[in-house]
Scaffold this motif. Structure first.
Motif, mmCIF file in Angstrom:
data_model
loop_
_atom_site.group_PDB
_atom_site.id
_atom_site.type_symbol
_atom_site.label_atom_id
_atom_site.label_comp_id
_atom_site.label_asym_id
_atom_site.label_seq_id
_atom_site.Cartn_x
_atom_site.Cartn_y
_atom_site.Cartn_z
ATOM 1 N N SER A 48 110.588 78.010 115.281
ATOM 2 C CA SER A 48 111.734 78.766 115.810
ATOM 3 C C SER A 48 112.915 77.838 116.073
ATOM 4 O O SER A 48 114.065 78.174 115.775
ATOM 5 N N MET A 51 114.466 77.011 112.917
ATOM 6 C CA MET A 51 115.265 78.141 112.464
ATOM 7 C C MET A 51 116.641 78.160 113.148
ATOM 8 O O MET A 51 117.646 78.510 112.536
ATOM 9 N N TYR A 52 116.675 77.800 114.410
ATOM 10 C CA TYR A 52 117.925 77.709 115.175
ATOM 11 C C TYR A 52 118.895 76.754 114.484
ATOM 12 O O TYR A 52 120.071 77.082 114.240
ATOM 13 N N MET A 55 119.785 78.075 110.744
ATOM 14 C CA MET A 55 120.664 79.242 110.686
ATOM 15 C C MET A 55 122.090 78.891 111.111
ATOM 16 O O MET A 55 123.050 79.479 110.606
ATOM 17 N N THR A 59 124.957 79.597 108.463
ATOM 18 C CA THR A 59 126.086 80.423 108.898
ATOM 19 C C THR A 59 127.419 79.724 108.644
ATOM 20 O O THR A 59 128.354 80.319 108.096
ATOM 21 N N MET A 96 118.439 85.055 105.546
ATOM 22 C CA MET A 96 117.486 84.730 106.593
ATOM 23 C C MET A 96 116.084 85.270 106.311
ATOM 24 O O MET A 96 115.076 84.649 106.679
ATOM 25 N N LEU A 100 112.386 83.690 107.332
ATOM 26 C CA LEU A 100 111.610 84.303 108.408
ATOM 27 C C LEU A 100 110.184 84.586 107.957
ATOM 28 O O LEU A 100 109.213 84.243 108.650
ATOM 29 N N HIS A 129 111.472 83.974 116.547
ATOM 30 C CA HIS A 129 112.228 83.546 115.358
ATOM 31 C C HIS A 129 113.537 84.335 115.215
ATOM 32 O O HIS A 129 114.581 83.764 114.894
ATOM 33 N N MET A 133 117.173 82.687 115.403
ATOM 34 C CA MET A 133 118.073 82.897 114.269
ATOM 35 C C MET A 133 119.409 83.441 114.747
ATOM 36 O O MET A 133 120.476 83.013 114.295
ATOM 37 N N THR A 134 119.347 84.396 115.654
ATOM 38 C CA THR A 134 120.573 84.995 116.190
ATOM 39 C C THR A 134 121.397 83.958 116.947
ATOM 40 O O THR A 134 122.623 83.920 116.826
#
Length: 234
Positions: A48, A51-52, A55, A59, A96, A100, A129, A133-134
């Motif tokens: 996770s 992923m941070y 992403m 982005t 994404m 994921l 996750h 990601m957000t």
């Protein structure tokens, strides 16, 4: 909107900007599960965090695909400026999805976990996750789609935000004063804090309250970013 998303995906692939973050993420996951019998929650916590980072990277890459003149043409075709922002976010969500699915199911397919998956573990794995990601999308958007994008050290600032949010717990332990400052940073430990220790997730009041806080943070962050984007594009 679908044509815009398709155009952005094609541009992203042709730019080859997807290669470094994808390779970095895949290597991270491969190394993470290089050994068998690893704990479930803490392993998903590590992916996770990856992923941070990834992403945020993706982005910022997607928001910098278009030249300024090209962006204005795209906005004119979309009719509304905010549609450009939403289109970018939807494109990022499409990119994404394979990351994921890979993060969740790779260790299951390779039988890397020492325990058995349960419905609650699946739910919290997807939740962690998606939240991270957000967070990455929010940070990446802040430094690539607002006036902060014009700053010389936008990438460095994004990394600084990530580092501070990941080390917030340790910073607060130094002095409680920082607790009233760090609330503006993504609440990483409202999620990751429950992924340490035993492989079980209990639905209790603290978990529910922290989850509500995370959702409210994401909603407020999204509204603020829309406002900042619209001010930049006036």
């Amino acid at each position: 909107m679908s044509a815009f998303i398709q155009y952005q995906l094609i541009s992203f692939v042709r730019s080859l900007k997807f290669i470094p973050p994808f390779i970095a993420f895949f290597v991270w996951v491969f190394i993470l599960y290089a050994y068998k019998n690893v704990p479930i929650l803490s392993s998903y916590g590590a992916s996770s965090i990856a992923m941070y980072l990834i992403m945020t990277w993706i982005t910022m890459s997607i928001f910098t695909l278009d030249e300024e003149s090209e962006k204005h043409i795209l906005i004119s075709h979309l009719k509304r400026k905010v549609s450009y922002l939403f289109g970018k976010w939807l494109t990022i969500l499409v990119v994404m999805l394979p990351l994921l699915l890979f993060a969740i199911f790779f260790p299951i397919i390779t039988e890397s976990f020492k325990g058995n998956m349960s419905l609650m573990l699946y739910a919290y794995a997807f939740y962690s996750h998606l939240v991270f990601m957000t967070f990455g999308i929010l940070v990446g958007t802040l430094f690539s789609a607002t006036k902060l994008a014009t700053k010389k050290y936008a990438w460095l600032s994004a990394v600084l935000i990530i580092v501070i949010s990941l080390s917030a717990k340790s910073i607060i332990e130094i002095s409680l004063f920082f607790k009233w400052i760090l609330w503006v940073f993504p609440p990483v430990f409202k999620v990751i804090g429950y992924m340490e220790g035993e492989d079980q997730v209990l639905i209790n009041i603290p978990v529910i309250l922290d989850s509500v806080f995370v959702v409210i943070y994401i909603i407020i962050g999204t509204v603020i970013l829309i406002s900042l984007f619209m001010k930049k594009e006036r």
